[in-house]
Design a protein around this motif. Structure first.
Motif, PDB file in Angstrom:
ATOM      1  N   CYS A  48       0.833  -1.387  -0.098  1.00 25.46           N
ATOM      2  CA  CYS A  48      -0.160   0.088  -0.006  1.00 25.46           C
ATOM      3  C   CYS A  48       0.729   1.305  -0.038  1.00 25.46           C
ATOM      4  O   CYS A  48       0.567   2.195  -0.615  1.00 25.46           O
ATOM      5  CB  CYS A  48      -0.736  -0.029   1.084  1.00 25.46           C
ATOM      6  N   LEU A  53      -0.996   4.063  -1.755  1.00 21.55           N
ATOM      7  CA  LEU A  53      -2.365   4.045  -1.140  1.00 21.55           C
ATOM      8  C   LEU A  53      -2.286   4.676   0.596  1.00 21.55           C
ATOM      9  O   LEU A  53      -1.756   3.889   1.319  1.00 21.55           O
ATOM     10  CB  LEU A  53      -2.969   2.763  -1.010  1.00 21.55           C
ATOM     11  N   VAL A  55      -4.037   4.724   3.634  1.00 18.97           N
ATOM     12  CA  VAL A  55      -5.160   4.239   4.426  1.00 18.97           C
ATOM     13  C   VAL A  55      -5.510   4.836   5.548  1.00 18.97           C
ATOM     14  O   VAL A  55      -4.652   4.573   6.434  1.00 18.97           O
ATOM     15  CB  VAL A  55      -5.176   2.716   4.388  1.00 18.97           C
ATOM     16  N   LYS A  77      -7.990  -3.244  -5.426  1.00 15.45           N
ATOM     17  CA  LYS A  77      -7.335  -2.635  -4.369  1.00 15.45           C
ATOM     18  C   LYS A  77      -7.751  -3.010  -2.769  1.00 15.45           C
ATOM     19  O   LYS A  77      -7.354  -2.533  -1.961  1.00 15.45           O
ATOM     20  CB  LYS A  77      -7.210  -1.209  -4.535  1.00 15.45           C
ATOM     21  N   ASP A  78      -9.262  -3.209  -2.976  1.00 15.16           N
ATOM     22  CA  ASP A  78      -9.909  -3.393  -1.645  1.00 15.16           C
ATOM     23  C   ASP A  78      -9.228  -4.607  -0.792  1.00 15.16           C
ATOM     24  O   ASP A  78      -8.984  -4.468   0.445  1.00 15.16           O
ATOM     25  CB  ASP A  78     -11.237  -3.997  -1.722  1.00 15.16           C
ATOM     26  N   VAL A  81      -6.124  -2.879   0.694  1.00 16.78           N
ATOM     27  CA  VAL A  81      -6.630  -2.152   1.800  1.00 16.78           C
ATOM     28  C   VAL A  81      -6.942  -2.798   3.029  1.00 16.78           C
ATOM     29  O   VAL A  81      -6.277  -2.531   4.048  1.00 16.78           O
ATOM     30  CB  VAL A  81      -7.837  -0.982   1.213  1.00 16.78           C
ATOM     31  N   ILE A 183     -15.452   0.680   2.515  1.00 20.66           N
ATOM     32  CA  ILE A 183     -14.202   1.034   1.881  1.00 20.66           C
ATOM     33  C   ILE A 183     -14.478   2.055   0.814  1.00 20.66           C
ATOM     34  O   ILE A 183     -15.363   2.113  -0.156  1.00 20.66           O
ATOM     35  CB  ILE A 183     -13.520  -0.015   1.081  1.00 20.66           C
ATOM     36  N   TYR A 185     -12.872   5.252  -1.561  1.00 15.68           N
ATOM     37  CA  TYR A 185     -11.585   6.174  -2.115  1.00 15.68           C
ATOM     38  C   TYR A 185     -11.992   7.541  -2.139  1.00 15.68           C
ATOM     39  O   TYR A 185     -12.902   7.872  -3.205  1.00 15.68           O
ATOM     40  CB  TYR A 185     -11.357   5.278  -3.454  1.00 15.68           C
ATOM     41  N   ALA A 201     -10.492   4.542  -9.213  1.00 18.42           N
ATOM     42  CA  ALA A 201     -10.743   3.871  -7.637  1.00 18.42           C
ATOM     43  C   ALA A 201     -11.599   2.609  -8.074  1.00 18.42           C
ATOM     44  O   ALA A 201     -11.169   1.506  -7.529  1.00 18.42           O
ATOM     45  CB  ALA A 201     -11.738   4.860  -6.983  1.00 18.42           C
ATOM     46  N   VAL A 224      -7.552   6.512   1.031  1.00 17.41           N
ATOM     47  CA  VAL A 224      -8.847   5.341   0.843  1.00 17.41           C
ATOM     48  C   VAL A 224      -9.089   5.677   2.540  1.00 17.41           C
ATOM     49  O   VAL A 224      -8.529   5.602   3.606  1.00 17.41           O
ATOM     50  CB  VAL A 224      -8.369   4.114   0.887  1.00 17.41           C
TER      51      VAL A 224
END
Length: 265
Positions: A48, A53, A55, A77-78, A81, A183, A185, A201, A224
């Motif tokens: 990440c 990313l 988070v 990407k979930d 994350v 979640i 973005y 996203a 995120v």
């Protein structure tokens, strides 16, 4: 030029990190060590950061067990994350097993693959998920059954909550806990994410993975929000369809709040 260098850096970091942790994870899986649950979180956290990313979590992961996390699903990407904020395993559709790279990583993380089209296998698959829950693992369910555009939550499929029901017979006190997770973005390069960047996203199923992945790597610096809602106790008297609707409403509320900037940072 900068974008090309960035892509090269991310790919190099991916290869070096993965190859260094691979033998350790394989050994942990082979010996049944608890490290096999923690190591993927380290990998996701580093990736990440490498990919840009950022988070942020809001609320807290429930302490109760067995625990099933129910989340919306906008993109591959979930996985990165959620995997970076908790030691989790994912329920994935069977096709993911054969995806290049992603399928291999999913197997290393010990994902549970579900063949939704073959009803005769449903019982065994649900039993596999429920055994993970009873063993104390945190299982993630993307209850929409597909990816959305990242701006909304699609209807939850109540049939996917069958694993919670199956785990009740062996769960302490006959209780399983289900926690909603949203979640969202919300930003890119420090600016609120508008409609122009929204395709970065979300990853709808009709978009090729390769071009989408390269687009994400070129941009980086994506913010995120992960919003943990209050867990709900699920027992033999709980209606599965009612629970699915409740989780859907809470995940939708968390997503809306994050996208509108109504969550305190």
């Amino acid at each position: 030029m900068i974008a090309t260098l960035r892509i090269g850096f991310v790919l190099l970091a991916f290869v070096l990190l993965t190859l260094s942790l691979l033998p350790v994870q394989l050994m942990a899986i082979g010996l049944g060590l608890s490290l096999m649950r923690r190591l993927p979180r380290w990998w996701h956290r580093v990736m990440c950061r490498v990919m840009g990313l950022k988070v942020s979590t809001h609320g807290a992961l429930a302490a109760e067990r067995p625990l099933l996390l129910v989340s919306n699903h906008a993109s591959w990407k979930d996985i990165l994350v959620l995997g970076s904020v908790a030691d989790v395993v994912f329920i994935a559709k069977s096709e993911v097993r054969d995806w290049p790279v992603f399928g291999w990583l999913a197997r290393l993380q010990r994902s549970v693959f579900i063949e939704r089209a073959e009803r005769r296998k449903t019982g065994a698959q649900i039993s596999d998920v429920s055994s993970r829950l009873v063993a104390g693992e945190i299982v993630v369910l993307f209850a929409e059954g597909t990816t959305s555009d990242g701006n909304r939550v699609l209807p939850f499929k109540s049939s996917l909550f069958g694993a919670a029901s199956a785990a009740l017979a062996h769960a302490p006190g006959g209780m399983v806990y289900i926690q909603p997770v949203s979640i969202a973005y919300v930003g890119i390069h420090g600016v609120a994410m508008g409609r122009y960047h929204r395709p970065l996203a979300a990853w709808p199923g009709d978009v090729a993975l390769g071009p989408h992945l390269l687009g994400v790597l070129r941009q980086g610096a994506m913010e995120v929000d992960v919003v943990f809602g209050d867990p709900v106790a699920f027992d033999a008297s709980t209606d599965r369809k009612t629970t699915a609707r409740l989780m859907e409403a809470r995940v939708r509320a968390g997503l809306a709040a994050a996208l509108r900037g109504r969550i305190t940072r």
